[in-house]
Design an enzyme around this catalytic site. Structure first.
Site, PDB file in Angstrom:
ATOM      1  N   GLY A 186       0.886  -1.406  -0.191  1.00  0.00           N
ATOM      2  CA  GLY A 186      -0.078   0.134  -0.025  1.00  0.00           C
ATOM      3  C   GLY A 186       0.729   1.230   0.004  1.00  0.00           C
ATOM      4  O   GLY A 186       0.077   2.368   0.253  1.00  0.00           O
ATOM      5  N   GLU A 241       5.031  -6.713   1.918  1.00  0.00           N
ATOM      6  CA  GLU A 241       4.878  -7.146   0.651  1.00  0.00           C
ATOM      7  C   GLU A 241       4.402  -5.941  -0.699  1.00  0.00           C
ATOM      8  O   GLU A 241       3.442  -6.262  -0.888  1.00  0.00           O
ATOM      9  CB  GLU A 241       3.684  -8.334   0.684  1.00  0.00           C
ATOM     10  CG  GLU A 241       2.530  -7.970   1.424  1.00  0.00           C
ATOM     11  CD  GLU A 241       1.658  -9.131   1.372  1.00  0.00           C
ATOM     12  OE1 GLU A 241       0.368  -9.227   0.837  1.00  0.00           O
ATOM     13  OE2 GLU A 241       2.068 -10.124   1.930  1.00  0.00           O
ATOM     14  N   GLY A 263       4.304  -3.929  -4.057  1.00  0.00           N
ATOM     15  CA  GLY A 263       4.132  -4.472  -5.132  1.00  0.00           C
ATOM     16  C   GLY A 263       4.084  -3.270  -6.117  1.00  0.00           C
ATOM     17  O   GLY A 263       5.442  -2.882  -7.116  1.00  0.00           O
ATOM     18  N   ARG A 264       3.203  -2.459  -6.240  1.00  0.00           N
ATOM     19  CA  ARG A 264       3.127  -1.111  -7.088  1.00  0.00           C
ATOM     20  C   ARG A 264       4.560  -0.264  -7.079  1.00  0.00           C
ATOM     21  O   ARG A 264       5.136   0.291  -7.848  1.00  0.00           O
ATOM     22  CB  ARG A 264       1.964  -0.412  -7.029  1.00  0.00           C
ATOM     23  CG  ARG A 264       1.848   0.889  -8.072  1.00  0.00           C
ATOM     24  CD  ARG A 264       0.750   1.639  -7.681  1.00  0.00           C
ATOM     25  NE  ARG A 264      -0.731   1.066  -7.536  1.00  0.00           N
ATOM     26  CZ  ARG A 264      -1.336   0.762  -8.587  1.00  0.00           C
ATOM     27  NH1 ARG A 264      -1.317   1.443  -9.615  1.00  0.00           N
ATOM     28  NH2 ARG A 264      -2.592   0.111  -8.095  1.00  0.00           N
ATOM     29  N   CYS A 274     -13.452   1.601 -29.220  1.00  0.00           N
ATOM     30  CA  CYS A 274     -14.718   2.326 -29.678  1.00  0.00           C
ATOM     31  C   CYS A 274     -15.355   2.508 -28.352  1.00  0.00           C
ATOM     32  O   CYS A 274     -16.774   2.176 -27.997  1.00  0.00           O
ATOM     33  CB  CYS A 274     -15.727   1.138 -30.386  1.00  0.00           C
ATOM     34  SG  CYS A 274     -14.771   0.659 -31.868  1.00  0.00           S
ATOM     35  N   TYR A 300       0.485  -3.127 -12.708  1.00  0.00           N
ATOM     36  CA  TYR A 300      -0.771  -2.895 -12.876  1.00  0.00           C
ATOM     37  C   TYR A 300      -1.131  -2.427 -14.027  1.00  0.00           C
ATOM     38  O   TYR A 300      -1.867  -1.238 -14.399  1.00  0.00           O
ATOM     39  CB  TYR A 300      -1.677  -2.259 -11.794  1.00  0.00           C
ATOM     40  CG  TYR A 300      -1.907  -3.013 -10.355  1.00  0.00           C
ATOM     41  CD1 TYR A 300      -2.299  -4.190 -10.051  1.00  0.00           C
ATOM     42  CD2 TYR A 300      -0.903  -2.350  -9.489  1.00  0.00           C
ATOM     43  CE1 TYR A 300      -1.934  -5.101  -9.018  1.00  0.00           C
ATOM     44  CE2 TYR A 300      -0.666  -3.066  -8.438  1.00  0.00           C
ATOM     45  CZ  TYR A 300      -1.291  -4.318  -7.960  1.00  0.00           C
ATOM     46  OH  TYR A 300      -1.154  -5.113  -6.781  1.00  0.00           O
TER      47      TYR A 300
END
Length: 380
Positions: free
Chosen positions: A206, A242, A244-245, A315, A344
């Site tokens: 986070g 942990e 990630g981003r 579209c 992501y």
């Protein structure tokens, strides 16, 4: 025209990961959340630096086994685990399984007894959290994630056969700065040791990533000191994070070529090859993906003047990658380099919409790849 291409700077990624590891106390285990970017090159680059990986599906377990054979995943998480998921985690074998509910714990216990493999678990708990400024809060209210504190206490005190409860997992919010992330970690550690006698605590990820400012970084040094204070208060605790981003976002770029520029009711639109079915992040988070323009001197036709909206080939009016008032003139044939596309991005995109060709993937410096493209090189 070359198809859009993702470029991963694996050298830069490894350097960034090493700086994170160096900022953390040695007693803090650093796991990488595979969900952020499961690209094989990314996993290989991180393997020598991180203490382990957190997988959230059988597919991620398979990817880790294929790319890093013999490397035991440190954690298996995720809501809605099926019996097949739990059996796969036991067979992997995963070091720790994060359990989301009392019913999941009972099913895991039955599988563990039947397989003869005891399951070491962390109970995911939905604790109340005060997180002013967080972009997403997942604790303290009704949620599909984790179990209520009272249920977690009961599960820890009376686990079913086949289960060894080692501690608590609590991923409670995202978009956190270092002081707030540290305060949440301290609160989780206090509750976990006092209420269930935890010897291990995983406080999740986070960490904030600011897409409006690609030069900004989470303050890992400050966070490392915050975690050191937590460990001083709980000297026998094993602490785990942990992210990630915040690890991989900066290592990836999405490069694509301008197909068309046009005005509509006085506003400029830049149409590029690809779109949000390749790079879902801006649509998912509702932000403008930062980009730079690599201008092709031979570009034909008009160039934009003033603010632009960059769209893809889908579209739908939701196929918007970015808006900018500072990008400067853009013309057909220019190459746009969308930064912060290392997390992501391709892996959460609705890639089969309209059945366009997928992007290419390259390892290297995104700016160098873009310069070669503008100069006439063919990426194949």
């Amino acid at each position: 025209m070359t198809r859009p291409v993702y470029v991963h700077d694996l050298h830069g990624l490894a350097e960034h990961a090493r700086s994170i590891r160096a900022a953390l106390p040695r007693r803090v285990e650093l796991l990488y959340a595979v969900k952020a970017n499961p690209d094989p090159g990314v996993l290989r680059a991180l393997a020598p630096v991180v203490d382990g990986f957190e997988a959230a599906s059988r597919g991620e377990l398979r990817r880790l086994a294929e790319v890093l054979p013999g490397r035991v995943p440190a954690a298996y998480a995720g809501p809605g685990k099926t019996g097949e998921d739990l059996a796969a985690a036991l067979a992997a074998p995963v070091s720790r399984i994060h359990v989301e509910s009392p019913a999941e714990l009972r099913r895991l216990g039955a599988l563990a007894v039947a397989s003869g493999r005891p399951a070491r678990v962390l109970l995911r708990v939905n604790l109340p959290v005060d997180a002013p400024g967080a972009s997403l809060v997942m604790g303290g209210g009704p949620s599909p994630f984790g179990m209520d504190p009272a249920d977690a206490v009961e599960c820890a005190r009376r686990p079913p056969a086949g289960i060894e409860v080692r501690g608590i997992h609590a991923h409670l919010a995202s978009g956190l700065d270092a002081p707030l992330a540290g305060a949440i970690a301290a609160a989780v550690a206090r509750w976990s040791t006092a209420e269930v006698g935890a010897v291990e605590v995983d406080v999740g990820g986070g960490m904030a990533v600011d897409y409006a400012d690609p030069t900004a970084r989470f303050d890992w040094a400050r966070y490392g000191q915050e975690l050191a204070d937590v460990l001083d208060a709980h000297p026998h605790l094993r602490l785990r994070i942990e992210p990630g981003r915040s690890v991989t976002a900066y290592c990836g770029a999405y490069l694509t070529e301008v197909i068309d520029v046009k005005r509509s009711y006085g506003e400029w639109f830049v149409v590029v090859a690809g779109g949000t079915h390749h790079l879902r992040t801006p649509a998912a988070k509702g932000h403008a993906q930062p980009f730079r323009v690599h201008r092709r001197q031979s570009a034909a036709g008009p160039r934009t003047e003033g603010p632009v909206t960059v769209v893809g080939q889908l579209c739908t009016p939701k196929d918007v990658l970015s808006r900018s008032s500072t990008a400067g003139p853009i013309g057909v044939g220019d190459v746009l380099e969308f930064a912060m596309a290392g997390a992501y991005a391709w892996n959460i995109s609705h890639r089969d919409f309209l059945l366009h060709e997928p992007p290419l993937f390259r390892i290297g410096d995104p700016q160098e790849v873009a310069a070669d493209w503008v100069a006439g090189a063919t990426l194949s």
